[in-house]
Design a protein around this motif. Structure first.
Motif, short mmCIF file in Angstrom:
data_model
loop_
_atom_site.label_atom_id
_atom_site.label_comp_id
_atom_site.label_asym_id
_atom_site.label_seq_id
_atom_site.Cartn_x
_atom_site.Cartn_y
_atom_site.Cartn_z
N LYS A 99 0.87 -1.19 0.00
CA LYS A 99 0.00 0.00 0.00
C LYS A 99 0.90 1.23 0.00
O LYS A 99 1.94 1.24 0.68
CB LYS A 99 -0.87 0.07 1.27
N GLU A 116 3.61 2.43 6.27
CA GLU A 116 2.48 2.90 7.07
C GLU A 116 2.63 4.42 7.24
O GLU A 116 3.61 4.90 7.84
CB GLU A 116 2.37 2.23 8.45
N SER A 117 1.65 5.16 6.73
CA SER A 117 1.77 6.63 6.71
C SER A 117 1.98 7.21 8.11
O SER A 117 2.72 8.18 8.28
CB SER A 117 0.56 7.25 6.04
N1 LIG Z 1 -2.69 2.02 6.82
C1 LIG Z 1 -2.05 2.35 5.58
C2 LIG Z 1 -3.11 2.46 4.51
C3 LIG Z 1 -2.51 2.74 3.17
C4 LIG Z 1 -3.52 2.56 2.04
O1 LIG Z 1 -4.64 2.07 2.25
N2 LIG Z 1 -3.14 2.95 0.83
C5 LIG Z 1 -4.02 2.77 -0.30
C6 LIG Z 1 -4.18 4.09 -1.05
S1 LIG Z 1 -4.85 5.35 -0.06
C7 LIG Z 1 -3.41 1.78 -1.28
O2 LIG Z 1 -2.21 1.77 -1.50
N3 LIG Z 1 -4.23 0.94 -1.89
C8 LIG Z 1 -3.80 0.00 -2.86
C9 LIG Z 1 -4.41 -1.35 -2.67
O3 LIG Z 1 -5.24 -1.53 -1.76
O4 LIG Z 1 -4.06 -2.24 -3.43
C10 LIG Z 1 -1.29 3.67 5.74
O5 LIG Z 1 -1.74 4.52 6.50
O6 LIG Z 1 -0.23 3.83 5.11
#
Ligand SMILES: N[C@@H](CCC(=O)N[C@@H](CS)C(=O)NCC(=O)O)C(=O)O
Length: 283
Positions: A99, A116-117
Motif C-alpha cells: 500500500k 504505514e503513513s
Molecule cells: N494504513 C495504511 C493504509 C494505506 C492505504 O490504504 N493505501 C491505499 C491508497 S490510499 C493503497 O495503497 N491501496 C492499494 C491497494 O489496496 O491495493 C497507511 O496509513 O499507510
C-alpha cells in the motif's frame, strides 16, 4: 436466477470481484511481477500516489522544507495503484503490505525503509525535530490523535467511501452504517476543535497533517461528492480548522504531489525538485 438472499459458503473461495478495487486486490500478499524501483538524487525517496494517505507525507515534507530543513528534499515517484504498481517486487521490498505511501531514507547507512503513513510521519517528525511537541504530555496528545486517525480513516475511506462511491451496487445497510460512523467522527473532531485551535492543542502538529487530507477534503466538499449527504457544513469548528490548514502554502503544495486527477493545475504526478511546482502555475 434465484430470489434467495446470498448465503456464505462453508469455506470462502476467491472469485474476482467487480468495481474499481475488486478487480485489483487479491486475497494473498507478495509481488505479482519483477520490477525494481527508481532512485532519484535526494536523500528521501517516496513511492506514493496523491491519495489522502499519500498527501500526509508530502504535506509534512513540504512543511519541513518550508522551515529550511534541506535534508527533507525528496523525490516522489508515482505508484499507480489502479494499475498494480504496488505489487512490484521492488515496492514489496519497501512495503510488504503493498500500500502507498512507502519511504526509503538513503541518508543513513544502511538505508531505512518506512511504511504505514503514520509511521512515516512519526519517523520524519523525530528525524527533523518538528511538528511533534517535546513536552511528554503534549507529545502524547499528538500521538493520541495520530493513532485515532490511523484507526478511524479506514471507516471513512474503506467503509463509507467504498460503499457510497466505489461499490458496484448501493447497499443500504452498509451506507447507513458507515455514514453514521463518519458523522460521529466529524462530531468528535468538531467538539475537539471547539476548544482547541489545532487538533492536539495550540500547536500545528503531525496530528493535523494526518487528519486534514482525509477529513479536510471531506469538509471542503471534494471527497466522494458527499458534502450534502453528510451535511459537512454543519460542523462549524471543524470547518474553521479545515480552512485554516488549507490556507498553508505547504499544504497547497503537498496535496498536488503524485496527483493524477482533477484540474491540471493541481497535478504534479512526480516531484523531483522544488521548482517542479513552478510549471503548475501556468496551467
Ligand atoms: N494504513 C495504511 C493504509 C494505506 C492505504 O490504504 N493505501 C491505499 C491508497 S490510499 C493503497 O495503497 N491501496 C492499494 C491497494 O489496496 O491495493 C497507511 O496509513 O499507510
Amino acid at each position: 436466477m434465484s430470489d434467495k438472499p446470498w448465503q456464505p459458503p462453508k469455506v470462502w473461495t476467491w472469485e474476482k470481484q467487480g468495481g474499481t478495487w475488486g478487480s485489483i486486490n487479491r486475497p494473498v500478499a507478495g509481488p505479482t511481477h519483477e520490477r525494481t524501483l527508481p532512485v532519484g538524487k535526494h536523500p528521501l525517496q517516496l513511492y506514493s500516489m496523491g491519495t489522502p494517505n499519500g498527501q500526509k507525507v508530502t504535506i509534512l515534507l513540504e512543511e519541513l522544507l518550508a522551515l529550511g530543513e534541506t535534508g527533507a528534499e525528496y523525490d516522489a515517484h508515482l505508484i499507480r495503484i489502479g494499475e498494480g504498481d504496488q505489487f512490484s517486487s521492488g515496492f514489496v521490498e519497501v512495503n510488504p503490505n503493498s500500500k502507498i505511501p512507502a519511504l526509503m531514507d538513503h541518508s543513513v547507512n544502511p538505508p531505512v525503509r518506512v511504511f504505514e503513513s503514520g509511521a512515516i510521519l512519526l519517523y520524519l517528525a523525530e528525524k527533523f525535530g518538528h511538528f511533534l511537541p517535546k513536552d511528554h504530555a503534549k507529545r502524547t496528545e499528538t500521538l493520541n490523535w495520530l493513532f485515532w486517525l490511523q484507526g478511524s480513516a479506514p471507516y471513512l475511506g474503506g467503509g463509507f467511501g467504498h460503499f457510497w462511491h466505489y461499490a458496484p451496487e448501493k447497499i443500504e445497510y452498509a451506507i447507513n452504517r458507515f455514514a453514521m460512523e463518519t458523522k460521529r467522527q466529524l462530531d468528535v473532531l468538531d467538539r475537539q476543535l471547539a476548544d482547541h485551535r489545532y487538533i492536539a492543542g495550540d500547536e500545528y502538529t503531525i496530528a493535523d497533517i494526518a487528519i486534514w487530507p482525509w477529513y479536510g477534503a471531506l469538509g471542503l466538499g471534494g471527497m466522494y461528492d458527499a458534502a450534502e449527504f453528510l451535511d459537512v457544513a454543519s460542523y462549524q469548528h471543524f470547518q474553521r480548522w479545515v480552512r485554516e490548514v488549507n490556507d498553508r502554502p505547504a499544504v497547497q503544495r503537498g496535496r498536488k504531489v503524485n496527483r493524477t486527477w482533477g484540474d491540471a493545475s493541481e497535478q504534479l504526478p512526480e516531484r523531483h525538485d522544488a521548482s517542479d511546482f513552478d510549471a503548475l502555475s501556468d496551467k
